[in-house]
Design a protein around this motif. Sequence first.
Motif: not given
Length: 282
Positions: A24-27, A68-70, A83-86, A88-96
């Motif tokens: 996801p991040a690259g595409e 991510a919710a699934a 988080a990384i597979s979606m 996001y750079c880390g779990q904190q930004s993903f959680t927010r």
Amino acid sequence: MNPLVMQLVGKIDRIFYPQSCLDPAGELSIQALARTCGLSRFQLQRLFKKETGISPQQFIAAQRLDAAAAYVRLTNQPLLDVAISMGYCGQQSFTRAFTRRWGVSPQRMRLSARAQYAGLGAAHAGPPAAPRIVHWRAPRRLWLKRYTGPYARVPEHWAGFKGELAGLAQCAKPPYYGVIYDDPDITPPQRIRYGCAIEAPANGHATPEGWLELDIAPSRFAVFPLHRCCRTGRARLRSRVLSWFAAQRESFGAAGVFELYEDLPAGEQRARAMQLHVSLAN
């Protein structure tokens, strides 16, 4: 929908459908998507918003958090890995971002889902009937038409798909796939996506104009049969699937969930034989 926007939506769907091995991040940079369609970044932004009412960035963010919710609800994948597979750079930004979207943290959503599935298992008298386990050793490529709306409209989707098949001549052969993208426990009914699909021919035909392409990766699948009409059978089957997973302590895999039909479904009240394939974590 404009064909270029449809192409973009299909590409984004492929990236976030569970079995996708795309990054996801690259595409998903807007510039990369614009190049896919032969547009400038500005042209893409303007066309996409005109057709969908939202910007490409907003659409991608929503798809990312839905996917991510699934993963949070249905798999045992560590939350940092989700988080990384979606992208996001880390779990904190993903959680927010996740908490803003869903109103609860990923940790709380996972705990709630586990309690729900355990409750379904306890509600059944005796162990739920075991599915058949199959192994797909090779990938399968699908040609797909994607529809949006409540699951109650699935028979309408198949009726429309039957008309679409008329233009494919000898390529339109069984089996037929009903591709399930979304978890109805968290996705609003009007936003639930469902794909009607056939296998792409093995001789290298180009994907027909207006169709999407989707690859199903090799995997183990639990196969649950259904011999009821669409409306009366799906809710019971879903309960059976979730209770079996809870009882067996299995985890949903990365190759997605789909229905498999040998006969083209047609008509709300027609009983049809369907095999629900649910991928298992290895």
